[in-house]
Design a protein around this motif. Structure first.
Motif, PDB file in Angstrom:
ATOM      1  N   HIS A   1      12.917 106.597 -58.063  1.00 53.56           N
ATOM      2  CA  HIS A   1      13.825 105.531 -57.627  1.00 53.56           C
ATOM      3  C   HIS A   1      14.371 105.708 -56.222  1.00 53.56           C
ATOM      4  N   ASP A   2      14.640 106.937 -55.807  1.00 55.26           N
ATOM      5  CA  ASP A   2      15.213 107.112 -54.470  1.00 55.26           C
ATOM      6  C   ASP A   2      14.142 107.174 -53.388  1.00 55.26           C
ATOM      7  N   ALA A   3      12.893 106.977 -53.781  1.00 53.61           N
ATOM      8  CA  ALA A   3      11.784 106.862 -52.831  1.00 53.61           C
ATOM      9  C   ALA A   3      11.306 105.413 -52.758  1.00 53.61           C
TER      10      ALA A   3
ATOM     11  N   GLY B   1      11.419  96.569 -37.200  1.00 49.42           N
ATOM     12  CA  GLY B   1      10.340  95.790 -37.806  1.00 49.42           C
ATOM     13  C   GLY B   1      10.791  94.368 -38.098  1.00 49.42           C
ATOM     14  N   LYS B   2       9.896  93.587 -38.642  1.00 46.46           N
ATOM     15  CA  LYS B   2      10.158  92.165 -38.886  1.00 46.46           C
ATOM     16  C   LYS B   2      10.913  91.890 -40.192  1.00 46.46           C
ATOM     17  N   TRP B   3      11.019  92.878 -41.092  1.00 45.86           N
ATOM     18  CA  TRP B   3      11.612  92.633 -42.406  1.00 45.86           C
ATOM     19  C   TRP B   3      12.310  93.913 -42.868  1.00 45.86           C
ATOM     20  N   THR B   4      13.326  94.333 -42.140  1.00 45.33           N
ATOM     21  CA  THR B   4      13.972  95.625 -42.353  1.00 45.33           C
ATOM     22  C   THR B   4      14.637  95.724 -43.727  1.00 45.33           C
ATOM     23  N   LEU B   5      14.338  96.794 -44.420  1.00 47.34           N
ATOM     24  CA  LEU B   5      14.942  97.057 -45.724  1.00 47.34           C
ATOM     25  C   LEU B   5      16.151  97.964 -45.577  1.00 47.34           C
ATOM     26  N   VAL B   6      17.066  97.835 -46.495  1.00 53.42           N
ATOM     27  CA  VAL B   6      18.228  98.711 -46.547  1.00 53.42           C
ATOM     28  C   VAL B   6      17.764 100.077 -47.061  1.00 53.42           C
ATOM     29  N   GLY B   7      18.032 101.114 -46.305  1.00 54.75           N
ATOM     30  CA  GLY B   7      17.686 102.469 -46.736  1.00 54.75           C
ATOM     31  C   GLY B   7      16.219 102.822 -46.618  1.00 54.75           C
ATOM     32  N   ALA B   8      15.469 102.117 -45.781  1.00 56.98           N
ATOM     33  CA  ALA B   8      14.034 102.389 -45.645  1.00 56.98           C
ATOM     34  C   ALA B   8      13.759 103.821 -45.204  1.00 56.98           C
ATOM     35  N   ASP B   9      14.522 104.327 -44.242  1.00 58.08           N
ATOM     36  CA  ASP B   9      14.294 105.692 -43.748  1.00 58.08           C
ATOM     37  C   ASP B   9      14.570 106.735 -44.829  1.00 58.08           C
ATOM     38  N   ALA B  10      15.667 106.584 -45.557  1.00 53.49           N
ATOM     39  CA  ALA B  10      16.013 107.546 -46.605  1.00 53.49           C
ATOM     40  C   ALA B  10      14.968 107.526 -47.723  1.00 53.49           C
ATOM     41  N   ALA B  11      14.526 106.340 -48.120  1.00 51.77           N
ATOM     42  CA  ALA B  11      13.509 106.229 -49.174  1.00 51.77           C
ATOM     43  C   ALA B  11      12.193 106.837 -48.715  1.00 51.77           C
ATOM     44  N   ALA B  12      11.808 106.588 -47.466  1.00 54.23           N
ATOM     45  CA  ALA B  12      10.559 107.148 -46.940  1.00 54.23           C
ATOM     46  C   ALA B  12      10.617 108.672 -46.880  1.00 54.23           C
TER      47      ALA B  12
END
Length: 183
Positions: free
Chosen positions: A138-140, A19-30
């Motif tokens: 928090h972890d989501a 994506g255009k603005w990748t977050l750290v840990g996006a997959d784990a949070a999702a």
């Protein structure tokens, strides 16, 4: 008796790898958000999805009509689940969110989503100010590395600082596991 709703904030494609603005840990949070989402659906509780769209076609991410602005498949809305489109950090600002919550008699909110330091933080503070009992999972939630005044701040520290601020005076901040065990 309290009536709760899950608010899924800005879990959108642009925040994920590619994506255009990748977050750290996006997959784990999702993945954690999806667990909480499944529990709300199984209980028949209201789920509201928030989708941010930029109003400027030259915006760095979440351009209206783009694939990046769409809700990520891991938490995609189902028929009947409201999707609130917003253009500001605060999900209540200039949206029908509060009307939807009132229509359903909601007094308790559970919040998951992105970014920890922006929209998740913003909706939590606003929700509490509007009188909703509010909990953040928090972890989501996910965020990214930031920089301020020449200081590099890793995403884990950004996330921890904002979750600590919310926990200090706004809302309980718990893990998905803790929340689901108590539900």
């Amino acid at each position: 008796m309290s009536k709760s709703a899950l608010i899924v904030v800005d879990i959108q494609n642009d925040y994920f790898p590619g994506g255009k603005w990748t977050l750290v840990g996006a997959d784990a949070a999702a993945a954690k958000a999806a667990q909480v989402l499944a529990a709300f659906r199984a209980a028949g509780d209201l789920v509201v999805h928030i989708r941010h769209e930029a109003t400027d076609k030259d915006a760095p991410f979440f351009v209206a009509g783009s694939e990046g602005a769409q809700i990520h498949p891991s938490v995609i809305n189902r028929d009947g689940e409201p999707v609130i489109v917003k253009h500001h950090i605060n999900s209540f600002r200039d949206t029908a969110l509060q009307e939807v919550l009132k229509q359903h008699g909601i007094d308790t909110l559970v919040i998951v989503g992105s970014m920890s330091h922006m929209c998740t933080h913003g909706i939590t503070r606003a929700a509490v100010d509007f009188g909703y009992a509010t909990t953040v999972i928090h972890d989501a939630c996910a965020t990214l590395d930031l920089e301020f005044n020449g200081v590099q701040v890793p995403a884990a520290q950004v996330h921890a600082a904002f979750m600590a601020a919310l926990a200090f005076g706004y809302a309980p901040v718990v893990s998905a596991e803790e929340f689901l065990a108590a539900r």
